[in-house]
Design an enzyme around this catalytic site. Structure first.
Site, PDB file in Angstrom:
ATOM      1  N   HIS A  24     -19.030 -27.357 -25.123  1.00 23.65           N
ATOM      2  CA  HIS A  24     -18.122 -26.004 -24.537  1.00 23.65           C
ATOM      3  C   HIS A  24     -17.168 -25.674 -25.490  1.00 23.65           C
ATOM      4  O   HIS A  24     -15.986 -25.802 -25.415  1.00 23.65           O
ATOM      5  CB  HIS A  24     -17.711 -26.711 -23.219  1.00 23.65           C
ATOM      6  CG  HIS A  24     -17.370 -25.708 -22.141  1.00 23.65           C
ATOM      7  ND1 HIS A  24     -17.525 -25.683 -21.160  1.00 23.65           N
ATOM      8  CD2 HIS A  24     -16.658 -24.458 -22.594  1.00 23.65           C
ATOM      9  CE1 HIS A  24     -16.933 -24.473 -20.371  1.00 23.65           C
ATOM     10  NE2 HIS A  24     -16.601 -23.702 -21.285  1.00 23.65           N
ATOM     11  N   GLU A  46     -21.124 -31.533 -16.981  1.00 25.78           N
ATOM     12  CA  GLU A  46     -20.306 -31.616 -18.149  1.00 25.78           C
ATOM     13  C   GLU A  46     -18.878 -32.593 -17.992  1.00 25.78           C
ATOM     14  O   GLU A  46     -18.322 -32.225 -17.156  1.00 25.78           O
ATOM     15  CB  GLU A  46     -20.209 -30.645 -18.987  1.00 25.78           C
ATOM     16  CG  GLU A  46     -19.228 -29.565 -18.549  1.00 25.78           C
ATOM     17  CD  GLU A  46     -19.304 -28.197 -19.164  1.00 25.78           C
ATOM     18  OE1 GLU A  46     -20.270 -27.677 -19.533  1.00 25.78           O
ATOM     19  OE2 GLU A  46     -18.074 -27.685 -19.533  1.00 25.78           O
ATOM     20  N   ARG A  80     -21.861 -20.951 -17.777  1.00 26.79           N
ATOM     21  CA  ARG A  80     -21.619 -22.336 -16.879  1.00 26.79           C
ATOM     22  C   ARG A  80     -22.665 -23.099 -16.808  1.00 26.79           C
ATOM     23  O   ARG A  80     -23.684 -22.770 -16.734  1.00 26.79           O
ATOM     24  CB  ARG A  80     -20.806 -21.972 -15.968  1.00 26.79           C
ATOM     25  CG  ARG A  80     -19.415 -21.312 -15.586  1.00 26.79           C
ATOM     26  CD  ARG A  80     -18.590 -22.563 -16.187  1.00 26.79           C
ATOM     27  NE  ARG A  80     -16.958 -22.193 -16.114  1.00 26.79           N
ATOM     28  CZ  ARG A  80     -16.181 -21.698 -17.173  1.00 26.79           C
ATOM     29  NH1 ARG A  80     -16.884 -21.677 -18.418  1.00 26.79           N
ATOM     30  NH2 ARG A  80     -15.150 -21.379 -16.958  1.00 26.79           N
TER      31      ARG A  80
HETATM   32  C1  8YV Z   1     -12.406 -22.654 -22.082  1.00 29.74           C
HETATM   33  C2  8YV Z   1     -14.371 -21.229 -20.742  1.00 29.74           C
HETATM   34  O1  8YV Z   1     -11.858 -23.060 -23.010  1.00 29.74           O
HETATM   35  O2  8YV Z   1     -12.754 -19.549 -20.769  1.00 29.74           O
HETATM   36  C3  8YV Z   1     -13.736 -20.046 -20.068  1.00 29.74           C
HETATM   37  O3  8YV Z   1     -14.085 -19.576 -19.142  1.00 29.74           O
HETATM   38  O4  8YV Z   1     -15.145 -21.836 -20.503  1.00 29.74           O
HETATM   39  C4  8YV Z   1     -13.464 -22.019 -22.063  1.00 29.74           C
HETATM   40  O5  8YV Z   1     -13.033 -20.726 -23.018  1.00 29.74           O
HETATM   41  C5  8YV Z   1     -12.472 -23.988 -21.076  1.00 29.74           C
HETATM   42  O6  8YV Z   1     -12.969 -23.616 -19.897  1.00 29.74           O
HETATM   43  C6  8YV Z   1     -11.278 -24.708 -21.033  1.00 29.74           C
HETATM   44  O7  8YV Z   1     -10.362 -24.208 -20.325  1.00 29.74           O
END
Ligand code: 8YV
Length: 340
Positions: free
Chosen positions: A287, A269, A240
């Protein structure tokens, strides 16, 4: 005619067949504008909903206060630091996530970034495309070895383990840091050794961050930690934004205090620290950790399963498989989720 179905909002367009499945149970509103809803739009469009399927949006606590019928927020992500659980739980609003289905795809991306960073793939391609490849030189675009090196995994959950497992094929030593040590049989299978965080940063040739974002994890990697790393080391963040202090990282990369970084996530972001764009010892992706069609499909279906169950319909009515705030049940009105 007024429908008596429960109402849900899906915050971004997703697979049409998943929307169709949701439509069998609910009145479905989809934000298919192609852009993220603003906070004000989320609050306005969430106000009359029973549930939300949340895709990457940070949900304001204000939405919870303004939506009297709301019973569930189903995140299409494993991370759920975007959900205002402190406001949801006392209202009995269930939050869910999509664990496991993305472990391997996200671990693959971690390795893609590790290898691209260590072997300077992005920089090498830019060099070639710019017509700078005119001759050979023994140290042209030399990178850092991966095979036989030490991999440091910070966060040994399911994705961290999938990252570590891939290191076996590269003959690497694997060290990890996690709040608690994983079971001895997992350590054995992964040839992984628990070390404290500073030892990991000092010893690893490649550091991969795979821990969830919590307030305690904020700026876990800052100037002090970057200073502990080897000047030849690389840092990969597939976890993150906010876990790394991006300003401190820009300084460290600029001063070549570490060899490079591979980043899929950023503080604030989709905006990113402008300094990152000026550096060639960083590999940047927007991401895309879970971005393969089968995985995104599995995530969308799991988020839909969770929402359907949390709103009291379908085979798991009342028992969504992936609740992240189980205490919400203690605050649920006696009638439970409304039936479609
Ligand atoms: C998501 C992510 O695509 O699953 C997670 O925590 O960071 C990603 O796989 C993104 O957060 C959109 O929902």
């Amino acid at each position: 005619m007024q429908s008596d179905k429960q109402k849900i909002l899906v915050t971004h367009a997703i697979f049409p067949d998943v929307i169709a499945r949701l439509q069998t149970h609910f009145d479905v509103e989809v934000n298919d504008s192609g852009t993220a809803l603003t906070e004000a739009e989320l609050i306005r469009r969430g106000a009359d909903k029973d549930g939300l399927m949340v895709i990457g949006d940070r949900i304001p606590a204000e939405l919870i206060a303004q939506a009297p019928r709301l019973k569930a927020l189903a995140n299409m992500a494993v991370g759920y630091n975007n959900l205002p659980l402190d406001a949801m739980t006392p209202r009995g609003i269930v939050g869910t996530n999509t664990p496991d289905v993305l472990n391997e795809t996200t671990a693959d991306l971690g390795w893609a970034l590790l290898m691209a960073t260590a072997r300077r793939i992005t920089e090498a391609e830019h060099y070639l495309r710019a017509g700078k490849w005119q001759s050979w030189h023994y140290d042209m675009l030399t990178g850092v070895d991966i095979h036989g090196a030490t991999l440091g995994v910070v966060g040994m959950g399911r994705i961290g383990q999938a990252v570590a497992r891939r290191a076996l094929g590269f003959g690497m030593r694997v060290i990890y840091h996690n709040r608690s040590q994983v079971a001895p049989e997992i350590e054995q299978a992964l040839h992984a050794e628990w070390v404290d965080r500073d030892t990991l940063l000092r010893q690893a040739d490649h550091v991969v961050l795979v821990l969830p974002y919590t307030p305690q994890a904020h700026h876990l990697i800052g100037a002090r930690e970057l200073q502990l790393m080897k000047p030849t080391a690389t840092l990969v963040n597939i976890a993150r934004g906010g876990i790394v202090d991006d300003a401190a990282l820009v300084t460290a990369l600029r001063e070549k205090r570490i060899a490079g970084a591979g980043l899929d996530v950023f503080e604030g972001e989709p905006a990113l620290h402008p300094g990152l764009l000026e550096l060639n010892n960083v590999v940047l992706t927007p991401h895309i950790g879970s971005a393969s069609i089968p995985t995104r499909r599995a995530m969308a279906n799991l988020a839909a399963d969770n929402l359907i169950a949390a709103l009291g319909v379908g085979p798991h009515a009342g028992n969504p498989p992936n609740v992240v705030n189980p205490d919400a049940r203690l605050h649920r009105p006696a009638s439970g989720g409304a039936q479609a």
